[in-house]
Design an enzyme around this catalytic site. Structure first.
Site, PDB file in Angstrom:
ATOM      1  N   GLU A 130       2.709  41.654   6.106  1.00 40.51           N
ATOM      2  CA  GLU A 130       2.120  41.994   4.802  1.00 40.51           C
ATOM      3  C   GLU A 130       2.492  40.945   3.734  1.00 40.51           C
ATOM      4  O   GLU A 130       3.637  40.498   3.682  1.00 40.51           O
ATOM      5  CB  GLU A 130       2.659  43.361   4.368  1.00 40.51           C
ATOM      6  CG  GLU A 130       2.041  43.876   3.062  1.00 40.51           C
ATOM      7  CD  GLU A 130       2.629  45.227   2.648  1.00 40.51           C
ATOM      8  OE1 GLU A 130       3.765  45.541   3.077  1.00 40.51           O
ATOM      9  OE2 GLU A 130       1.943  45.965   1.908  1.00 40.51           O
ATOM     10  N   LYS A 136      -5.588  47.804   1.262  1.00 43.98           N
ATOM     11  CA  LYS A 136      -4.600  48.843   1.596  1.00 43.98           C
ATOM     12  C   LYS A 136      -4.990  50.194   0.996  1.00 43.98           C
ATOM     13  O   LYS A 136      -5.189  50.309  -0.215  1.00 43.98           O
ATOM     14  CB  LYS A 136      -3.250  48.386   1.039  1.00 43.98           C
ATOM     15  CG  LYS A 136      -2.050  49.253   1.361  1.00 43.98           C
ATOM     16  CD  LYS A 136      -0.763  48.536   0.878  1.00 43.98           C
ATOM     17  CE  LYS A 136       0.502  49.271   1.128  1.00 43.98           C
ATOM     18  NZ  LYS A 136       1.702  48.441   0.811  1.00 43.98           N
ATOM     19  N   CYS A 179       0.842  48.458   5.981  1.00 49.38           N
ATOM     20  CA  CYS A 179       2.180  48.973   5.650  1.00 49.38           C
ATOM     21  C   CYS A 179       2.271  50.497   5.513  1.00 49.38           C
ATOM     22  O   CYS A 179       2.250  51.204   6.510  1.00 49.38           O
ATOM     23  CB  CYS A 179       2.708  48.275   4.391  1.00 49.38           C
ATOM     24  SG  CYS A 179       4.524  48.466   4.229  1.00 49.38           S
TER      25      CYS A 179
END
Lengths: 384, 384
Positions: free
Chosen positions: B120, B195, B232
């Site tokens: 990330e 994300k 994540c």
């Protein structure tokens, strides 16, 4: 062909082989925060030895709070093998099982267990691999007032204990279900939950006997906390776990019956992931031993007909919302796992991680509605 | 206060301490089916030594089929620490990162990697703990034609490799996003994913910088298979994983940045559970090392102000739909994990376990729709 004896547990191998420092490191990564052992009285230990039951007890603490008192609850999970041969007469099997239940619940009461849960279809062989309707369907009982429920109502009242009893249910119109009965601590029948997801996997094609449950995702509010039951194969379904969380569960039991070749590497993952994702405790219970049937059957795997379908590997454990877990019971023996949990941990972890706050349920509600349509068009990006 | 040095990995401890037989048993339960090591050429090994990169390579095979050929794909996951101090000038950091990227992608190409994925926000410090906008926002780039994308387009074309590049994105109206860019094997920009779930946890309150993504759950159809990216914190959300599965993903990458105290016991659980539940491969990538900032900051945990927020513990791994997984890369070093997977395994496992067939999506679509309403009444059973 001589079979290799089953080994007792991964935990025991690690304990014996690693030095203290390495053991601590490995456990921290694999098992999360330590779960200290609970003191057990010598009376309880003696009784466990007498019944040949492995007895383990741990605690999973929470932080102190200013406005709520600790909400400590002792959970008892019991894993067991058949006490007599699988094809024994039904009445003999049920008698042996009832005797075993009385003993283990008495033992659990000596360790202060508040909520007790058996494995899936606990009082009978897991005979669904045979595809024989006779005699196995005769094991089915009424959830509300079958013999098993009645027995456990007495014990629940005697010991002030909530008892979860996963049975094979026969309803009033002779439909069978795979059902968990919840009896409250005053001995009253509180309700039932029918297994939501039914496997069609090798020897576990249970749809020969019963279908998908129609009881939704009930959470049972007891004096010892809000509990729910995700029966066996439902542990593979994240949405099933999620739904119990949506209804406010603090402890979700997963009474199971599963054999090594099929599922053992998944066993430590799924219930634990559910605890993390949903902010509740999960309790994974599996049966133990190998059940041998009189008539041979095949397993849809090209192998010759045989009379058993493998070793139930026990390994029952409790997982916490913070990702920690207890060691497992053995892979080989009857065992009672007592875990004292502080239910306050659920909200503490939810506040800490914020998974519930950040989960964007509306987005997924819409997506799932779209995806159930046969004309759903997946979101795919490719070169023009 | 002197810090205890970080240990290298659980795998290494187990390998050193256990005899062969015990090691095999423990791995079978903890890691599932063996993932045989791949041969690596001495050229590649030498290059890895030269760059001080741990190099590991495994394969996850599938059964042969009659009507489909094997679909073997080599996945490369790269975990790394900052090559220079966290507060170095941005141009120096980016130069050092670009040099590192060129080296490791050249190395990956020598081992036949088809799809390569970084961690990330790979080319910058994970500075979101500081809450400083200056200078960190300057790291943000255009997904479509920023410098990083341009560099990787050249490398993707040169090595015939799909590259996933998780960046800090600045769009045309100066909104920042946490984004993964997908570049196809001919060097073309294929698309991006933002994300979906943004943490508000301790030092990871990233909503200071960017908000929840608006790109849905895209699956990118490449010549090497259908891939998706769950960035994540999205790994904590089973619905996020599920959605990529609904759109047909065969490999889902989880580029991450996470530290031990917060998440290490969860790390081996979540991506692996997602692989099992959704019938695809998952690739968990974490950064390595401790990043020290010039200005001190607090972490909302009552502890004194400090300049680093802990050790990124690496431990990148690949998990398969059948529940098996590779060992992890180290907790301490830059590393490249190459895994050859046969994508045919996805459908084989789905056919075997039937989780998709048995998941009753319509029931959950309805439940989720109800549960998003503020007036949702949970299904609770209590004593009358």
């Amino acid at each position: 062909m001589a079979k290799i004896p089953e080994f007792e547990s991964v935990d025991l191998i690690l304990q014996n082989a690693l030095n203290e420092d390495d053991y601590k490191k490995v456990c921290q990564v694999l098992y999360g925060n330590p779960t200290p052992q609970l003191e057990i009285s010598s009376t309880a230990k003696d009784l466990a030895n007498q019944y040949n039951i492995e007895l383990k007890a741990y605690s999973i603490p929470a932080q102190e709070e200013q406005t709520r008192k600790p909400r400590k609850v002792r959970i008892g999970l019991y894993q067991h093998e058949l006490p007599i041969l699988a094809c024994s007469p039904i009445s003999e099997m049920k008698d042996a099982m009832q005797k075993m239940a009385k003993n283990v619940i008495a033992l659990a009461s000596k360790i202060g267990v508040n909520i007790f849960c058996f494995q899936e279809a606990w009082y009978m062989p897991f005979a669904f691999c045979t595809r024989e309707k006779i005699p196995w369907c005769e094991y089915a009982e009424s959830a509300e007032n079958g013999h098993t429920t009645q027995l456990l109502q007495n014990l629940a009242k005697e010991y002030n204990m909530v008892i979860i009893s996963p049975i094979l249910e026969r309803d009033g119109v002779d439909t069978l279900w795979n059902t968990a009965v919840v009896i409250d601590n005053s001995g009253d029948y509180l309700g039932k939950h029918r297994k939501n997801h039914i496997p069609r996997v090798g020897d576990f094609n249970e749809s020969t006997y019963y279908f998908e449950g129609n009881t939704g995702h009930p959470v049972f509010e007891t004096v010892y906390g809000k509990i729910a039951i995700n029966i066996c194969y439902g542990r593979h379904h994240p949405l099933n776990w999620l739904a119990f969380g949506l209804n406010g569960a603090e402890i979700v039991f997963n009474p199971s019956a599963t054999v090594g070749a099929l599922s053992e590497p998944l066993w430590g993952i799924e219930a634990r992931n559910a605890a993390i994702a949903n902010g509740y405790f999960t309790c994974a219970i599996n049966r133990v031993g190998t059940e041998v049937f009189d008539n041979e059957f095949t397993s849809g795997d090209g192998k010759p007909a045989h009379r058993d379908f493998g070793h139930f590997y026990g390994s029952s454990y409790v997982a916490a919302p913070n990702g920690s877990r207890t060691p497992g019971l053995s892979r080989t023996r009857n065992g009672l796992l007592v875990t004292e949990v502080d239910l306050n941990l659920c909200r503490q972890v939810k506040d800490h991680w914020g998974f519930q706050m950040t989960r964007r349920l509306d987005m997924y509600a819409e997506l799932l509605s779209q995806a159930t349509s046969p004309s759903y068009s997946p979101q795919i990006i490719k070169k023009k």
